[in-house]
Design a protein around this motif. Structure first.
Motif, PDB file in Angstrom:
ATOM      1  N   PHE A  66     -19.257  -5.143   7.695  1.00  0.00           N
ATOM      2  CA  PHE A  66     -18.829  -4.894   9.072  1.00  0.00           C
ATOM      3  C   PHE A  66     -17.316  -5.093   9.110  1.00  0.00           C
ATOM      4  O   PHE A  66     -16.822  -6.198   8.850  1.00  0.00           O
ATOM      5  CB  PHE A  66     -19.481  -5.871  10.051  1.00  0.00           C
ATOM      6  CG  PHE A  66     -20.992  -5.770  10.097  1.00  0.00           C
ATOM      7  CD1 PHE A  66     -21.656  -4.603   9.725  1.00  0.00           C
ATOM      8  CD2 PHE A  66     -21.750  -6.848  10.547  1.00  0.00           C
ATOM      9  CE1 PHE A  66     -23.041  -4.509   9.782  1.00  0.00           C
ATOM     10  CE2 PHE A  66     -23.135  -6.769  10.604  1.00  0.00           C
ATOM     11  CZ  PHE A  66     -23.785  -5.604  10.217  1.00  0.00           C
TER      12      PHE A  66
ATOM     13  N   VAL B 185     -15.933 -16.964  10.127  1.00  0.00           N
ATOM     14  CA  VAL B 185     -17.109 -16.265   9.578  1.00  0.00           C
ATOM     15  C   VAL B 185     -17.768 -17.142   8.513  1.00  0.00           C
ATOM     16  O   VAL B 185     -18.991 -17.289   8.472  1.00  0.00           O
ATOM     17  CB  VAL B 185     -16.692 -14.893   8.990  1.00  0.00           C
ATOM     18  CG1 VAL B 185     -17.808 -14.279   8.155  1.00  0.00           C
ATOM     19  CG2 VAL B 185     -16.291 -13.943  10.113  1.00  0.00           C
TER      20      VAL B 185
ATOM     21  N   TYR C 240     -20.886  -7.895  18.107  1.00  0.00           N
ATOM     22  CA  TYR C 240     -21.037  -9.327  17.818  1.00  0.00           C
ATOM     23  C   TYR C 240     -22.514  -9.690  17.621  1.00  0.00           C
ATOM     24  O   TYR C 240     -22.866 -10.466  16.722  1.00  0.00           O
ATOM     25  CB  TYR C 240     -20.418 -10.128  18.967  1.00  0.00           C
ATOM     26  CG  TYR C 240     -20.427 -11.626  18.771  1.00  0.00           C
ATOM     27  CD1 TYR C 240     -19.794 -12.207  17.680  1.00  0.00           C
ATOM     28  CD2 TYR C 240     -21.047 -12.465  19.695  1.00  0.00           C
ATOM     29  CE1 TYR C 240     -19.792 -13.580  17.497  1.00  0.00           C
ATOM     30  CE2 TYR C 240     -21.048 -13.842  19.524  1.00  0.00           C
ATOM     31  CZ  TYR C 240     -20.421 -14.398  18.424  1.00  0.00           C
ATOM     32  OH  TYR C 240     -20.421 -15.759  18.254  1.00  0.00           O
TER      33      TYR C 240
ATOM     34  N   TYR D 206     -26.062 -12.416   9.850  1.00  0.00           N
ATOM     35  CA  TYR D 206     -25.913 -13.746   9.251  1.00  0.00           C
ATOM     36  C   TYR D 206     -27.277 -14.346   8.909  1.00  0.00           C
ATOM     37  O   TYR D 206     -27.448 -15.026   7.915  1.00  0.00           O
ATOM     38  CB  TYR D 206     -25.273 -14.719  10.250  1.00  0.00           C
ATOM     39  CG  TYR D 206     -23.786 -14.611  10.479  1.00  0.00           C
ATOM     40  CD1 TYR D 206     -22.885 -14.441   9.442  1.00  0.00           C
ATOM     41  CD2 TYR D 206     -23.277 -14.746  11.777  1.00  0.00           C
ATOM     42  CE1 TYR D 206     -21.514 -14.397   9.693  1.00  0.00           C
ATOM     43  CE2 TYR D 206     -21.912 -14.704  12.033  1.00  0.00           C
ATOM     44  CZ  TYR D 206     -21.030 -14.533  10.987  1.00  0.00           C
ATOM     45  OH  TYR D 206     -19.690 -14.491  11.234  1.00  0.00           O
TER      46      TYR D 206
ATOM     47  N   LEU E 209     -23.322  -9.617   2.458  1.00  0.00           N
ATOM     48  CA  LEU E 209     -22.741  -9.338   3.776  1.00  0.00           C
ATOM     49  C   LEU E 209     -21.268  -9.720   3.799  1.00  0.00           C
ATOM     50  O   LEU E 209     -20.858 -10.707   3.191  1.00  0.00           O
ATOM     51  CB  LEU E 209     -23.491 -10.169   4.831  1.00  0.00           C
ATOM     52  CG  LEU E 209     -22.952 -10.142   6.270  1.00  0.00           C
ATOM     53  CD1 LEU E 209     -23.157  -8.770   6.908  1.00  0.00           C
ATOM     54  CD2 LEU E 209     -23.652 -11.215   7.119  1.00  0.00           C
ATOM     55  N   ARG E 210     -20.460  -8.922   4.515  1.00  0.00           N
ATOM     56  CA  ARG E 210     -19.130  -9.380   4.885  1.00  0.00           C
ATOM     57  C   ARG E 210     -18.871  -8.937   6.321  1.00  0.00           C
ATOM     58  O   ARG E 210     -19.313  -7.872   6.749  1.00  0.00           O
ATOM     59  CB  ARG E 210     -18.053  -8.870   3.930  1.00  0.00           C
ATOM     60  CG  ARG E 210     -17.775  -7.373   4.005  1.00  0.00           C
ATOM     61  CD  ARG E 210     -16.571  -7.008   3.160  1.00  0.00           C
ATOM     62  NE  ARG E 210     -15.430  -7.816   3.516  1.00  0.00           N
ATOM     63  CZ  ARG E 210     -14.649  -8.451   2.618  1.00  0.00           C
ATOM     64  NH1 ARG E 210     -14.861  -8.322   1.336  1.00  0.00           N
ATOM     65  NH2 ARG E 210     -13.633  -9.176   3.039  1.00  0.00           N
ATOM     66  N   ILE E 211     -18.155  -9.777   7.059  1.00  0.00           N
ATOM     67  CA  ILE E 211     -17.829  -9.468   8.451  1.00  0.00           C
ATOM     68  C   ILE E 211     -16.360  -9.834   8.678  1.00  0.00           C
ATOM     69  O   ILE E 211     -15.970 -10.993   8.503  1.00  0.00           O
ATOM     70  CB  ILE E 211     -18.704 -10.285   9.428  1.00  0.00           C
ATOM     71  CG1 ILE E 211     -20.192  -9.993   9.182  1.00  0.00           C
ATOM     72  CG2 ILE E 211     -18.329  -9.973  10.877  1.00  0.00           C
ATOM     73  CD1 ILE E 211     -21.150 -10.812  10.045  1.00  0.00           C
ATOM     74  N   ASP E 212     -15.573  -8.837   9.003  1.00  0.00           N
ATOM     75  CA  ASP E 212     -14.144  -9.109   9.220  1.00  0.00           C
ATOM     76  C   ASP E 212     -13.604  -8.225  10.323  1.00  0.00           C
ATOM     77  O   ASP E 212     -14.102  -7.125  10.544  1.00  0.00           O
ATOM     78  CB  ASP E 212     -13.315  -8.746   7.978  1.00  0.00           C
ATOM     79  CG  ASP E 212     -13.822  -9.374   6.710  1.00  0.00           C
ATOM     80  OD1 ASP E 212     -13.433 -10.518   6.439  1.00  0.00           O
ATOM     81  OD2 ASP E 212     -14.608  -8.721   5.995  1.00  0.00           O
TER      82      ASP E 212
ATOM     83  N   TYR F 221     -14.498  -4.570  11.675  1.00  0.00           N
ATOM     84  CA  TYR F 221     -14.226  -4.222  13.066  1.00  0.00           C
ATOM     85  C   TYR F 221     -12.755  -3.868  13.268  1.00  0.00           C
ATOM     86  O   TYR F 221     -11.884  -4.447  12.611  1.00  0.00           O
ATOM     87  CB  TYR F 221     -14.632  -5.380  13.983  1.00  0.00           C
ATOM     88  CG  TYR F 221     -16.111  -5.711  13.912  1.00  0.00           C
ATOM     89  CD1 TYR F 221     -17.052  -4.701  13.698  1.00  0.00           C
ATOM     90  CD2 TYR F 221     -16.560  -7.015  14.042  1.00  0.00           C
ATOM     91  CE1 TYR F 221     -18.411  -5.000  13.634  1.00  0.00           C
ATOM     92  CE2 TYR F 221     -17.920  -7.323  13.980  1.00  0.00           C
ATOM     93  CZ  TYR F 221     -18.836  -6.312  13.777  1.00  0.00           C
ATOM     94  OH  TYR F 221     -20.170  -6.596  13.709  1.00  0.00           O
TER      95      TYR F 221
ATOM     96  N   ASP G 238     -17.409  -2.556  16.646  1.00  0.00           N
ATOM     97  CA  ASP G 238     -17.491  -3.983  16.933  1.00  0.00           C
ATOM     98  C   ASP G 238     -18.828  -4.309  17.608  1.00  0.00           C
ATOM     99  O   ASP G 238     -19.150  -3.733  18.641  1.00  0.00           O
ATOM    100  CB  ASP G 238     -16.327  -4.358  17.874  1.00  0.00           C
ATOM    101  CG  ASP G 238     -16.141  -5.859  17.948  1.00  0.00           C
ATOM    102  OD1 ASP G 238     -17.025  -6.590  17.471  1.00  0.00           O
ATOM    103  OD2 ASP G 238     -15.110  -6.291  18.491  1.00  0.00           O
TER     104      ASP G 238
ATOM    105  N   ARG H 143     -24.892  -7.842  16.485  1.00  0.00           N
ATOM    106  CA  ARG H 143     -25.344  -7.390  15.163  1.00  0.00           C
ATOM    107  C   ARG H 143     -24.853  -8.355  14.069  1.00  0.00           C
ATOM    108  O   ARG H 143     -25.564  -8.646  13.108  1.00  0.00           O
ATOM    109  CB  ARG H 143     -24.805  -5.983  14.912  1.00  0.00           C
ATOM    110  CG  ARG H 143     -25.280  -5.366  13.613  1.00  0.00           C
ATOM    111  CD  ARG H 143     -24.721  -3.980  13.434  1.00  0.00           C
ATOM    112  NE  ARG H 143     -23.253  -3.994  13.503  1.00  0.00           N
ATOM    113  CZ  ARG H 143     -22.490  -2.919  13.558  1.00  0.00           C
ATOM    114  NH1 ARG H 143     -23.041  -1.719  13.563  1.00  0.00           N
ATOM    115  NH2 ARG H 143     -21.184  -3.017  13.603  1.00  0.00           N
ATOM    116  N   SER H 144     -23.624  -8.861  14.224  1.00  0.00           N
ATOM    117  CA  SER H 144     -23.116  -9.839  13.259  1.00  0.00           C
ATOM    118  C   SER H 144     -24.013 -11.071  13.233  1.00  0.00           C
ATOM    119  O   SER H 144     -24.359 -11.583  12.163  1.00  0.00           O
ATOM    120  CB  SER H 144     -21.697 -10.280  13.631  1.00  0.00           C
ATOM    121  OG  SER H 144     -20.817  -9.187  13.603  1.00  0.00           O
TER     122      SER H 144
END
Ligand code: G6P
Length: 468
Positions: free
Chosen positions: A310, A380, A355, A362, A273-276, A312, A353, A357-358
Motif C-alpha cells: 500500500f 506502521v 486506512y 495488519y 505487507l508494506r504500508i507507506d 498512499y 489511501d 484496509r491497512s
C-alpha cells in the motif's frame, strides 16, 4: 484565551471537494497528525494552516466548523514557499539525508525569496499563537515546518512555556553543513527559543545537540543546550501507539469488511505487507527490488507469497515525489513481469489511501516490511504487531527511530542493502510459528509503551517543571 495550544502545519482535518462540488472534511494523515489527534486534549486549541484552495474556501465562506481548531489563512504564495520549497524540498531532505549532494541543495537568489516566505509563514503562526494564548499558557509547536516559531513566539510573549517536537530525524553536523550558515543558525536559534525540545530517538536529539555545538558554539551536556544566556532541555519522548484504541478501531464494520477483500487478494498464500505514504524516505523501490531478489534467489517462494504494497499518495505538488511514485509503480510492474504466472500476481500495489484496509491487512500479514532510509519514528512498525492475529515478523530498517525500541525482536536490516533485505524476508517467512508469536507479543508490548496521551503528558510535565 487558551491554556494549552498545539501548532502544526497540517491540522486534524482538511477539506476536499466531492463530485457535486461540495466541501467535505477529511482526516489529516501522517505521523504527526495521528499522534496529536490521538493525544487530543479537549481543552487544547490546535492552530494549523489552510493547506489547499478548499481549506481557504471553507474558511472564507464560513463553512469551517471545527471546535478547538484555528486554521490560518496564510497567503498562498507564502505558504507555497514555506511548505513546498523550504520545508519539504530542503529541510525534509536534509533531515532524512536525501540530498543528492552533487546537485542539491543549491542555494541561490531565488532560494532566499523562498526562505523569506518560510520566515513570514512562521511569523504568522507566532502572531496567531501570541494572540490566542492565555497568560503563562503552554504551547506545543510541531515539526520542521515551524522551526522558527519558538524564538519568534518567545519574543512576542516571554510569559509562555514553549516546547517544540521534531517528528523527523535530525541530521548530523557534517550533513547539516549543506545549509547556508545563516539558515543553519536561524533554524537552531529558532528552536532554542523553546524551553524544551523533543525527539523520537536519542540518535536525533544527540545530533541536534552536536549541531548546536558546531554551528553556534553552544554548550551541550547531552540533555540540555545552553546558548545566549538561556538553557533549553533536549529530551527523547518515543511516541508509541494506543493498543486499545487500535483494537477498537479495527473492530469497526469498515475494517471487518476489508478483511474479506484482503483474503480474496492473498488467497491461501503467505502475505508480505508494506504500508507507506509514498515518500522518498520510505525506500519503497529498494523494498520491491528486495522482494524481486527473494523470488529470483529462492524460487521456493514463487506462487507461495503475495506482496501487498500500500503506497498512499503524498506531496504530489513536488516533482521528486511524482517521479518517485512512478518509480515505485515501474518497479512493481517489473517484478510482476518477471515472475507472474496465470494464477499469481507477485506484487499487488495499491495507491488509494484506505486506512480501514491497512488495519485489516495488519491483522492477516505474515511479514511486515518497514525499510525506510531514515525515519523519525515510523508508526506502521508499531501498529502492525499490535493488530497481528497470528504474530507477524517485522523486517525493520536500523535507520528508523522505531528500531531503538523494536530492534531486539525485529529482523533488523540496513535499508540500502537489498540483498540483506531479501535474506531477512526469507528468514521471516521461514520463522517457526512459536518464535513469531513470542517476538510479535514483545513487539506489541514495546510499541504501546508510550501511547499518544502519555507522550503528550510527558512533554507537558517537562514544561511545567522547567519554569517552576
Ligand atoms: C510525516 C512526518 C511528520 C510530518 C508529516 C508531514 O508524518 O512523520 O514529521 O509532519 O509527515 O506530512 P505532510 O503530508 O503534512 O507534508
Amino acid at each position: 484565551m487558551a491554556d494549552l495550544l498545539l501548532a502544526s502545519n497540517r491540522g486534524p482535518a482538511s477539506f476536499i471537494e466531492d463530485d457535486a462540488g461540495r466541501l467535505v472534511l477529511r482526516r489529516g494523515g501522517g505521523g504527526l497528525v495521528s499522534a496529536l489527534a490521538a493525544a487530543g486534549s479537549p481543552q487544547a486549541l490546535w492552530v494549523c494552516a489552510a493547506l489547499s484552495q478548499y481549506d481557504r474556501r471553507a474558511l472564507r465562506t464560513g463553512v469551517l466548523d471545527l471546535p478547538g481548531v484555528r486554521m490560518l489563512d496564510i497567503d498562498e504564495g507564502v505558504f507555497h514557499r514555506a511548505y513546498d520549497r523550504v520545508a519539504n524540498s530542503l529541510l525534509w531532505f536534509v533531515s532524512h539525508l536525501l540530498c543528492s549532494t552533487a546537485t542539491t541543495p543549491t542555494f541561490d537568489a531565488a532560494s532566499w525569496r523562498e526562505w523569506h516566505g518560510y520566515e513570514a509563514y512562521c511569523g504568522a503562526f507566532a502572531d496567531a499563537l501570541a494572540a490566542e494564548a492565555g497568560p503563562g499558557a503552554q504551547v506545543l509547536v510541531q515539526d520542521y515546518h515551524l522551526s522558527l516559531v519558538p524564538a519568534m513566539l518567545r519574543e512576542r510573549r516571554p510569559d509562555l512555556r514553549i516546547a517544540h517536537f521534531s517528528h523527523t530525524p535530525w541530521a548530523p553536523p557534517e550533513y547539516f553543513a549543506v545549509l547556508p550558515d545563516q539558515v543553519a543558525r536561524a533554524l537552531l536559534t529558532g528552536l532554542l527559543g523553546a524551553d524544551a525540545l523533543g525527539f523520537h530517538s536519542a540518535r536525533w536529539s544527540q545530533a541536534f545537540g552536536r549541531c548546536c555545538v558546531e554551528v553556534l558554539g553552544a554548550d551541550w551536556d547531552g540533555s540540555a543546550v545552553s546558548y545566549a544566556g538561556r538553557s533549553t532541555r533536549v529530551l527523547v519522548h518515543a511516541l508509541g501507539v494506543d493498543g486499545d484504541a487500535l483494537h477498537e478501531r479495527a473492530a469497526q464494520a469498515d475494517v471487518v469488511a476489508r478483511l474479506d477483500s484482503v483474503r480474496e487478494i492473498v488467497g491461501d498464500r503467505r502475505m508480505l505487507l508494506r504500508i507507506d505514504r509514498t515518500e522518498l524516505s520510505k525506500n519503497i523501490v529498494r523494498g520491491l527490488l528486495a522482494y524481486g531478489e527473494l523470488l529470483r534467489t529462492r524460487p521456493q517462494w514463487r506462487e507461495q507469497v503475495v506482496h501487498l504494497a500500500f503506497a498512499y499518495p503524498s506531496r504530489h505538488d513536488l516533482p521528486q515525489y511524482r517521479e518517485y511514485t512512478a518509480a515505485v509503480q515501474r518497479t512493481a510492474r517489473e517484478v510482476n513481469d518477471e515472475f507472474a504466472t496465470p494464477g499469481w500476481l507477485p506484487v499487488v500495489l495499491q495507491v488509494r489511501d484506505d486506512y480501514a484496509r491497512s488495519l485489516a491487512a495488519y491483522q492477516l500479514a505474515d511479514v511486515l516490511v518497514v525499510n525506510p532510509v531514515r525515519d523519525g519514528m515510523n508508526l506502521v512498525a508499531k501498529e502492525g504487531p499490535v493488530l497481528s492475529r497470528e504474530g507477524l515478523v517485522l523486517v525493520l530498517s536500523r535507520e528508523a527511530g522505531a528500531a531503538d525500541e523494536l530492534g531486539a525482536d525485529a529482523l533488523v536490516i540496513n535499508p540500502y542493502d537489498v540483498s540483506q533485505t531479501a535474506d531477512a524476508m526469507h528468514a521471516a517467512l521461514l520463522m517457526p510459528a512459536a518464535e513469531r508469536r513470542a517476538r510479535c507479543d514483545r513487539l506489541a508490548e514495546a510499541a504501546t509503551a508510550l501511547p499518544p496521551a502519555a507522550w503528550l503528558a510527558e512533554q507537558l510535565a517537562v514544561l511545567a517543571a522547567v519554569r517552576g
